[in-house]
Design a protein around this motif. Structure first.
Motif, mmCIF file in Angstrom:
data_model
loop_
_atom_site.group_PDB
_atom_site.id
_atom_site.type_symbol
_atom_site.label_atom_id
_atom_site.label_comp_id
_atom_site.label_asym_id
_atom_site.label_seq_id
_atom_site.Cartn_x
_atom_site.Cartn_y
_atom_site.Cartn_z
ATOM 1 N N MET A 1 20.584 9.522 25.466
ATOM 2 C CA MET A 1 20.624 10.917 25.857
ATOM 3 C C MET A 1 20.760 11.793 24.619
ATOM 4 N N LEU A 2 20.070 12.908 24.662
ATOM 5 C CA LEU A 2 20.133 13.885 23.579
ATOM 6 C C LEU A 2 20.811 15.131 24.117
ATOM 7 N N LYS A 3 21.849 15.598 23.421
ATOM 8 C CA LYS A 3 22.602 16.753 23.903
ATOM 9 C C LYS A 3 22.358 17.970 23.040
ATOM 10 N N GLY A 4 22.170 19.103 23.723
ATOM 11 C CA GLY A 4 22.108 20.395 23.075
ATOM 12 C C GLY A 4 23.376 21.153 23.385
ATOM 13 N N GLU A 5 23.321 22.482 23.290
ATOM 14 C CA GLU A 5 24.490 23.297 23.609
ATOM 15 C C GLU A 5 24.623 23.522 25.115
ATOM 16 N N LYS A 6 23.475 23.614 25.808
ATOM 17 C CA LYS A 6 23.469 23.893 27.248
ATOM 18 C C LYS A 6 22.867 22.772 28.076
ATOM 19 N N ILE A 7 22.094 21.905 27.419
ATOM 20 C CA ILE A 7 21.315 20.905 28.161
ATOM 21 C C ILE A 7 21.506 19.507 27.585
ATOM 22 N N GLU A 8 21.031 18.558 28.372
ATOM 23 C CA GLU A 8 20.990 17.163 27.967
ATOM 24 C C GLU A 8 19.613 16.625 28.344
ATOM 25 N N LEU A 9 18.992 15.912 27.434
ATOM 26 C CA LEU A 9 17.700 15.290 27.697
ATOM 27 C C LEU A 9 17.949 13.833 28.059
ATOM 28 N N ARG A 10 17.453 13.443 29.229
ATOM 29 C CA ARG A 10 17.663 12.082 29.738
ATOM 30 C C ARG A 10 16.323 11.432 30.029
ATOM 31 N N ALA A 11 16.340 10.118 30.113
ATOM 32 C CA ALA A 11 15.154 9.384 30.550
ATOM 33 C C ALA A 11 14.809 9.819 31.976
ATOM 34 N N VAL A 12 13.540 9.902 32.260
ATOM 35 C CA VAL A 12 13.078 10.286 33.595
ATOM 36 C C VAL A 12 13.368 9.143 34.564
ATOM 37 N N THR A 13 13.925 9.501 35.709
ATOM 38 C CA THR A 13 14.146 8.511 36.761
ATOM 39 C C THR A 13 13.175 8.797 37.907
ATOM 40 N N LYS A 14 13.011 7.825 38.748
ATOM 41 C CA LYS A 14 12.142 8.015 39.905
ATOM 42 C C LYS A 14 12.659 9.139 40.800
ATOM 43 N N GLU A 15 13.964 9.295 40.860
ATOM 44 C CA GLU A 15 14.582 10.366 41.655
ATOM 45 C C GLU A 15 14.189 11.749 41.124
ATOM 46 N N ASP A 16 14.031 11.875 39.795
ATOM 47 C CA ASP A 16 13.642 13.148 39.181
ATOM 48 C C ASP A 16 12.262 13.610 39.648
ATOM 49 N N LEU A 17 11.435 12.676 40.046
ATOM 50 C CA LEU A 17 10.067 13.024 40.454
ATOM 51 C C LEU A 17 10.040 13.944 41.666
ATOM 52 N N LYS A 18 11.043 13.858 42.512
ATOM 53 C CA LYS A 18 11.086 14.729 43.700
ATOM 54 C C LYS A 18 11.184 16.196 43.291
ATOM 55 N N ASN A 19 12.013 16.500 42.284
ATOM 56 C CA ASN A 19 12.093 17.873 41.792
ATOM 57 C C ASN A 19 10.800 18.280 41.090
ATOM 58 N N GLN A 20 10.261 17.389 40.276
ATOM 59 C CA GLN A 20 9.009 17.705 39.585
ATOM 60 C C GLN A 20 7.891 17.973 40.592
ATOM 61 N N TYR A 21 7.875 17.219 41.665
ATOM 62 C CA TYR A 21 6.893 17.435 42.724
ATOM 63 C C TYR A 21 7.044 18.840 43.323
ATOM 64 N N LYS A 22 8.298 19.222 43.599
ATOM 65 C CA LYS A 22 8.581 20.551 44.161
ATOM 66 C C LYS A 22 8.117 21.641 43.190
#
Length: 181
Positions: A1-22
């Motif tokens: 994971m890569l952390k910024g000040e407000k965000i974190e970058l994570r590996a994409v999970t299959k669950e994340d695809l539902k939001n990307q689809y939306k």
């Protein structure tokens, strides 16, 4: 994971695809994220996105690049994605992209933090020396965020994008490691 000040970058999970689809099926978001390619970007079946995930995101190659899901640090909400691609190990360059699908997080500095976090990783961990991106001239929010992070306009492809019945320029921007370190 890569952390910024407000965000974190994570590996994409299959669950994340539902939001990307939306998000991809939100016409305004698709126009901002994909410009004239939005007709291919939206109306993508979830099954097609899942097949792409299985085929491409499960096997990561440094030269092919990497896609990250973006989560907020404060509430752990999945708000978007970013990536790097087209890595050239000889010239030490790559292309990046990002999109924030959750509208409540637009104009809140999240895009700039995503850019800074990804750029820091590419320059410091991968020893790249140049990063580039492109967007369409109507995406003023993205251009402001990129400029805020030090990217400079390097080129313009006139009337190369067609969005909502009008032609726009493609804006090519770049950032040199020597300008930020």
């Amino acid at each position: 994971m890569l952390k910024g000040e407000k965000i974190e970058l994570r590996a994409v999970t299959k669950e994340d695809l539902k939001n990307q689809y939306k998000w991809r099926n939100d016409e305004a978001f698709a126009n901002l994220a994909a410009g004239s390619d939005s007709f291919q970007y939206n109306n993508t079946p979830l099954e097609m996105m899942e097949a792409f995930y299985e085929k491409n995101l499960m096997t990561v190659s440094v030269q092919e690049g990497c896609v990250f899901s973006v989560y907020t640090l404060t509430d752990g909400k999945h708000i978007g994605k970013c990536d790097y691609r087209d890595v050239n190990l000889v010239t030490r360059t790559a292309t990046i992209g990002l999109s924030i699908g959750e509208r409540d997080y637009w104009d809140g500095g999240y895009g700039s933090d995503i850019i800074r976090t990804l750029v820091r990783h590419l320059f410091n961990s991968m020893n790249l020396r140049r990063i580039q991106l492109d967007t369409w001239s109507g995406n003023k929010r993205a251009i402001r965020a990129y400029e805020k992070c030090g990217f400079e306009v390097e080129g313009r492809l006139r009337e190369n994008e067609y969005v909502d019945g009008a032609y726009y320029d493609t804006i090519v921007m770049g950032l040199l490691r020597s300008r930020v370190l």
